[in-house]
Design a protein around this motif. Structure first.
Motif, PDB file in Angstrom:
ATOM      1  N   LEU A   1       0.827  -1.197   0.000  1.00 21.25           N
ATOM      2  CA  LEU A   1       0.000   0.000   0.000  1.00 21.25           C
ATOM      3  C   LEU A   1       0.863   1.249   0.000  1.00 21.25           C
ATOM      4  CD1 LEU A   1      -1.482  -2.217   2.135  1.00 21.25           C
ATOM      5  CD2 LEU A   1      -3.271  -0.501   1.934  1.00 21.25           C
ATOM      6  N   VAL A   2       0.320   2.327  -0.609  1.00 20.36           N
ATOM      7  CA  VAL A   2       0.963   3.632  -0.598  1.00 20.36           C
ATOM      8  C   VAL A   2      -0.054   4.663  -0.120  1.00 20.36           C
ATOM      9  CG1 VAL A   2       2.538   3.026  -2.472  1.00 20.36           C
ATOM     10  CG2 VAL A   2       0.342   4.108  -3.004  1.00 20.36           C
ATOM     11  N   THR A   3       0.418   5.866   0.178  1.00 17.77           N
ATOM     12  CA  THR A   3      -0.500   6.927   0.609  1.00 17.77           C
ATOM     13  C   THR A   3      -1.370   7.377  -0.571  1.00 17.77           C
ATOM     14  OG1 THR A   3       1.216   8.575   0.170  1.00 17.77           O
ATOM     15  CG2 THR A   3       1.034   7.752   2.416  1.00 17.77           C
ATOM     16  N   PHE A   4      -2.639   7.623  -0.266  1.00 19.05           N
ATOM     17  CA  PHE A   4      -3.571   8.100  -1.288  1.00 19.05           C
ATOM     18  C   PHE A   4      -3.355   9.584  -1.573  1.00 19.05           C
ATOM     19  CE2 PHE A   4      -7.816   9.999  -2.220  1.00 19.05           C
ATOM     20  CZ  PHE A   4      -7.990   9.436  -3.476  1.00 19.05           C
ATOM     21  N   GLY A   5      -2.947  10.323  -0.580  1.00 22.74           N
ATOM     22  CA  GLY A   5      -2.739  11.759  -0.754  1.00 22.74           C
ATOM     23  C   GLY A   5      -3.902  12.561  -0.208  1.00 22.74           C
ATOM     24  N   SER A   6      -3.613  13.771   0.228  1.00 17.58           N
ATOM     25  CA  SER A   6      -4.627  14.663   0.810  1.00 17.58           C
ATOM     26  C   SER A   6      -4.877  15.844  -0.119  1.00 17.58           C
ATOM     27  CB  SER A   6      -4.163  15.170   2.176  1.00 17.58           C
ATOM     28  OG  SER A   6      -3.782  14.110   3.026  1.00 17.58           O
ATOM     29  N   ARG A   7      -5.996  16.505   0.098  1.00 21.28           N
ATOM     30  CA  ARG A   7      -6.286  17.716  -0.664  1.00 21.28           C
ATOM     31  C   ARG A   7      -5.244  18.776  -0.317  1.00 21.28           C
ATOM     32  NH1 ARG A   7     -12.266  20.149  -0.539  1.00 21.28           N
ATOM     33  NH2 ARG A   7     -12.572  18.168  -1.666  1.00 21.28           N
ATOM     34  N   GLY A   8      -4.658  19.337  -1.335  1.00 23.36           N
ATOM     35  CA  GLY A   8      -3.601  20.320  -1.110  1.00 23.36           C
ATOM     36  C   GLY A   8      -2.298  19.699  -0.647  1.00 23.36           C
ATOM     37  N   ASN A   9      -2.212  18.339  -0.704  1.00 22.95           N
ATOM     38  CA  ASN A   9      -0.996  17.590  -0.328  1.00 22.95           C
ATOM     39  C   ASN A   9      -0.612  17.760   1.138  1.00 22.95           C
ATOM     40  OD1 ASN A   9      -0.205  16.472  -3.003  1.00 22.95           O
ATOM     41  ND2 ASN A   9      -0.038  18.645  -3.536  1.00 22.95           N
ATOM     42  N   LYS A  10      -1.591  18.151   1.971  1.00 19.87           N
ATOM     43  CA  LYS A  10      -1.354  18.220   3.413  1.00 19.87           C
ATOM     44  C   LYS A  10      -2.513  17.545   4.140  1.00 19.87           C
ATOM     45  CE  LYS A  10       1.536  22.355   3.913  1.00 19.87           C
ATOM     46  NZ  LYS A  10       1.671  23.652   4.601  1.00 19.87           N
ATOM     47  N   PRO A  11      -2.177  16.631   5.066  1.00 20.77           N
ATOM     48  CA  PRO A  11      -0.838  16.333   5.596  1.00 20.77           C
ATOM     49  C   PRO A  11      -0.054  15.282   4.809  1.00 20.77           C
ATOM     50  CG  PRO A  11      -2.457  15.191   6.902  1.00 20.77           C
ATOM     51  CD  PRO A  11      -3.226  15.998   5.878  1.00 20.77           C
ATOM     52  N   PHE A  12      -0.632  14.706   3.745  1.00 23.75           N
ATOM     53  CA  PHE A  12       0.059  13.612   3.064  1.00 23.75           C
ATOM     54  C   PHE A  12       0.108  13.848   1.560  1.00 23.75           C
ATOM     55  CE2 PHE A  12      -2.083  11.728   6.812  1.00 23.75           C
ATOM     56  CZ  PHE A  12      -0.949  11.426   7.551  1.00 23.75           C
ATOM     57  N   VAL A  13       1.318  13.647   1.033  1.00 19.42           N
ATOM     58  CA  VAL A  13       1.483  13.649  -0.413  1.00 19.42           C
ATOM     59  C   VAL A  13       1.208  12.228  -0.913  1.00 19.42           C
ATOM     60  CG1 VAL A  13       3.145  15.532  -0.422  1.00 19.42           C
ATOM     61  CG2 VAL A  13       3.957  13.182  -0.159  1.00 19.42           C
ATOM     62  N   PRO A  14       0.833  12.034  -2.176  1.00 17.00           N
ATOM     63  CA  PRO A  14       0.507  10.696  -2.667  1.00 17.00           C
ATOM     64  C   PRO A  14       1.746   9.874  -2.993  1.00 17.00           C
ATOM     65  CG  PRO A  14       0.248  12.299  -4.413  1.00 17.00           C
ATOM     66  CD  PRO A  14       0.589  13.075  -3.183  1.00 17.00           C
ATOM     67  N   GLY A  15       1.553   8.550  -2.972  1.00 16.16           N
ATOM     68  CA  GLY A  15       2.571   7.627  -3.467  1.00 16.16           C
ATOM     69  C   GLY A  15       3.645   7.198  -2.503  1.00 16.16           C
ATOM     70  N   VAL A  16       3.599   7.638  -1.245  1.00 17.01           N
ATOM     71  CA  VAL A  16       4.644   7.247  -0.287  1.00 17.01           C
ATOM     72  C   VAL A  16       4.368   5.822   0.198  1.00 17.01           C
ATOM     73  CG1 VAL A  16       5.804   7.794   1.876  1.00 17.01           C
ATOM     74  CG2 VAL A  16       4.891   9.635   0.450  1.00 17.01           C
ATOM     75  N   PRO A  17       5.335   4.900   0.111  1.00 19.71           N
ATOM     76  CA  PRO A  17       5.112   3.515   0.562  1.00 19.71           C
ATOM     77  C   PRO A  17       4.742   3.461   2.043  1.00 19.71           C
ATOM     78  CG  PRO A  17       7.096   3.660  -0.776  1.00 19.71           C
ATOM     79  CD  PRO A  17       6.656   5.072  -0.511  1.00 19.71           C
ATOM     80  N   ILE A  18       3.732   2.628   2.360  1.00 21.19           N
ATOM     81  CA  ILE A  18       3.280   2.475   3.750  1.00 21.19           C
ATOM     82  C   ILE A  18       3.703   1.129   4.324  1.00 21.19           C
ATOM     83  CG2 ILE A  18       1.256   2.304   5.256  1.00 21.19           C
ATOM     84  CD1 ILE A  18      -0.167   4.249   3.422  1.00 21.19           C
ATOM     85  N   GLY A  19       3.311   0.042   3.660  1.00 23.21           N
ATOM     86  CA  GLY A  19       3.636  -1.270   4.193  1.00 23.21           C
ATOM     87  C   GLY A  19       3.114  -2.396   3.327  1.00 23.21           C
ATOM     88  N   GLU A  20       3.213  -3.605   3.876  1.00 19.60           N
ATOM     89  CA  GLU A  20       2.856  -4.832   3.158  1.00 19.60           C
ATOM     90  C   GLU A  20       1.811  -5.606   3.945  1.00 19.60           C
ATOM     91  OE1 GLU A  20       5.107  -9.011   2.046  1.00 19.60           O
ATOM     92  OE2 GLU A  20       6.247  -7.144   1.952  1.00 19.60           O
ATOM     93  N   VAL A  21       0.806  -6.100   3.240  1.00 24.44           N
ATOM     94  CA  VAL A  21      -0.268  -6.862   3.872  1.00 24.44           C
ATOM     95  C   VAL A  21       0.283  -8.178   4.393  1.00 24.44           C
ATOM     96  CG1 VAL A  21      -2.492  -8.003   3.507  1.00 24.44           C
ATOM     97  CG2 VAL A  21      -2.026  -5.797   2.401  1.00 24.44           C
ATOM     98  N   ILE A  22      -0.018  -8.479   5.665  1.00 23.23           N
ATOM     99  CA  ILE A  22       0.418  -9.752   6.243  1.00 23.23           C
ATOM    100  C   ILE A  22      -0.761 -10.635   6.651  1.00 23.23           C
ATOM    101  CG2 ILE A  22       2.631  -8.869   7.060  1.00 23.23           C
ATOM    102  CD1 ILE A  22       1.365  -8.509   9.822  1.00 23.23           C
TER     103      ILE A  22
END
Length: 315
Positions: free
Chosen positions: A219-240
Motif C-alpha cells: 500500500l501507498v499513501t492516497f494523498g490529501s487535498r492540497g498535499n497536506k498532511p500527506f502527499v501521494p505515493g509514499v510507501p506504507i507497508g505490506e499486507v500480512i
C-alpha cells in the motif's frame, strides 16, 4: 683488637704476603703453587655461595619485577587506549556507512516520487509532547518546515509534522494510535484508511468489503487535498493478514509498515509536493521468487540386443 704498634705491623705483614702470593700466582699461570689452595677453598665455600645466591635471587627478581611493573602498566594502559580508539573508529565508520546508506535510499525515494525534501536528524523520542509515538527532528520554521507536512525516509512513510519551532519540529509517527492516513492498494487502486496500532501491525479498513487483497500486497499513501498532511505515493507497508469477508461494507487487513519506528535516524520532510501522483513508482521492485531447481528424471530402457537367459528343456 686494639690499635697497637704490634697490630699495625701484623696488618702490614699480611698485606705484603697477600701481594706476594698474587704476584706468584699471576706469574706461574696454570702451574701456580696456590692453585690447590684455591680449589680447596672453592670446594669448601662453593656450596655456601650457591645457597646464598639461591636465597638472594628471588629477592632480586622480585625487586626487578617491581621496578619493571610500572613500565608494564604503562604499556598495558597504552595498548588499552589504542584498542578503545580503534573500536571507536570502527564503530564510527560503521555508523557513517549506515547513515550514508539511509540518506542514499531516502534520496532515491524522493527522486522516484519527485518530492522536494528537507533532510533532518532525529534528536529525541518519547511522549513528552503528549503523543504516544513521536520524535523530535532538528529542523524547524527557519528551514521551511510547516505543520502537517509529510515525513518519510528511505523505507517509506514515517509520519507527519504536528508542531513547529524555530529550530526543531515534532513528528507524530504512523504507528501512533491517533494516526490515520488514506491508503491505496498497489495495482488495483482499492482505497482504505490505515490506523496506527503502536508496536503492532497497522490496521487498514478497505472501503470495498469485496476487495481482493492477499498477503504480500503493498500500500501507498492516497494523498490529501492540497498535499497536506500527506502527499501521494509514499510507501506504507505490506499486507500480512486479511480478515475474512462477512458481507460487511468494509474489510480489515493488517499491514506491516516498511519503516522501523524504533530505529529512526535520518528523515526527510516533504517541503515541495510532486506535480502529479507518482502512483506505484516510489515502491521498490518486488524481489523475484527463487526459481525452483529443475528435477532430472532418468529412465532406463533395456536394450533389445540383450541376451535372454536360456530356457530349460522339457523332460
Amino acid at each position: 683488637m686494639r690499635d697497637t704498634r704490634e697490630s699495625r705491623l701484623l696488618l702490614v705483614l699480611l698485606i705484603a704476603i697477600a701481594f706476594a702470593l698474587i704476584t706468584v700466582d699471576i706469574r706461574a699461570g696454570e702451574e701456580s703453587p696456590v692453585d690447590g689452595a684455591r680449589q680447596a677453598a672453592a670446594a669448601v665455600f662453593g656450596p655456601v655461595e650457591e645457597g646464598v645466591a639461591t636465597a638472594v635471587d628471588p629477592v632480586a627478581n622480585a625487586i626487578g619485577a617491581v621496578r619493571d611493573s610500572g613500565e608494564r602498566h604503562n604499556r598495558i594502559a597504552t595498548l588499552e587506549r589504542e584498542n578503545a580508539a580503534l573500536k571507536a573508529k570502527l564503530g564510527s565508520e560503521d555508523q557513517t556507512r549506515s547513515r550514508i546508506h539511509e540518506l542514499d535510499e531516502m534520496l532515491k525515494r524522493a527522486g522516484a516520487g519527485q518530492y522536494g525534501i528537507k533532510g533532518a536528524e532525529v534528536i529525541a523520542i518519547g511522549a513528552a509532547q503528549g503523543f504516544s509515538w513521536t520524535v523530535t527532528i532538528d529542523a524547524g520554521s527557519k528551514d521551511g518546515i510547516e505543520r502537517d507536512m509529510t515525513v518519510l525516509n528511505g523505507d517509506g512513510l514515517v509520519g507527519r509534522v504536528t508542531t513547529v519551532g524555530p529550530d526543531t519540529s515534532t513528528v507524530v509517527l504512523a504507528n501512533d494510535p491517533d494516526f490515520t492516513v488514506g491508503t491505496r492498494l498497489e495495482k488495483t487502486g482499492e482505497l482504505g484508511f490505515a490506523t496506527g496500532q503502536g508496536d503492532r501491525a497497522l490496521s487498514v479498513q478497505m472501503l470495498n468489503g469485496k476487495a481482493k487483497v492477499s498477503p504480500g500486497d503493498r500500500l501507498v499513501t492516497f494523498g490529501s487535498r492540497g498535499n497536506k498532511p500527506f502527499v501521494p505515493g509514499v510507501p506504507i507497508g505490506e499486507v500480512i493478514k486479511v480478515d475474512p469477508s462477512r458481507g460487511d461494507l468494509t474489510r480489515t487487513v493488517w499491514v506491516r509498515p516498511f519503516v522501523g519506528f524504533s530505529r529512526l535516524d535520518i528523515v526527510g520532510v516533504v517541503v515541495m509536493p510532486p506535480r502529479e501522483d507518482p502512483r506505484d513508482a516510489v515502491l521498490p521492485p518486488k524481489p523475484e521468487a527463487p526459481k525452483p531447481t529443475p528435477t532430472v528424471t532418468v529412465t532406463v530402457t533395456p536394450s533389445g540386443s540383450a541376451s535372454l537367459p536360456a530356457q530349460p528343456a522339457d523332460d
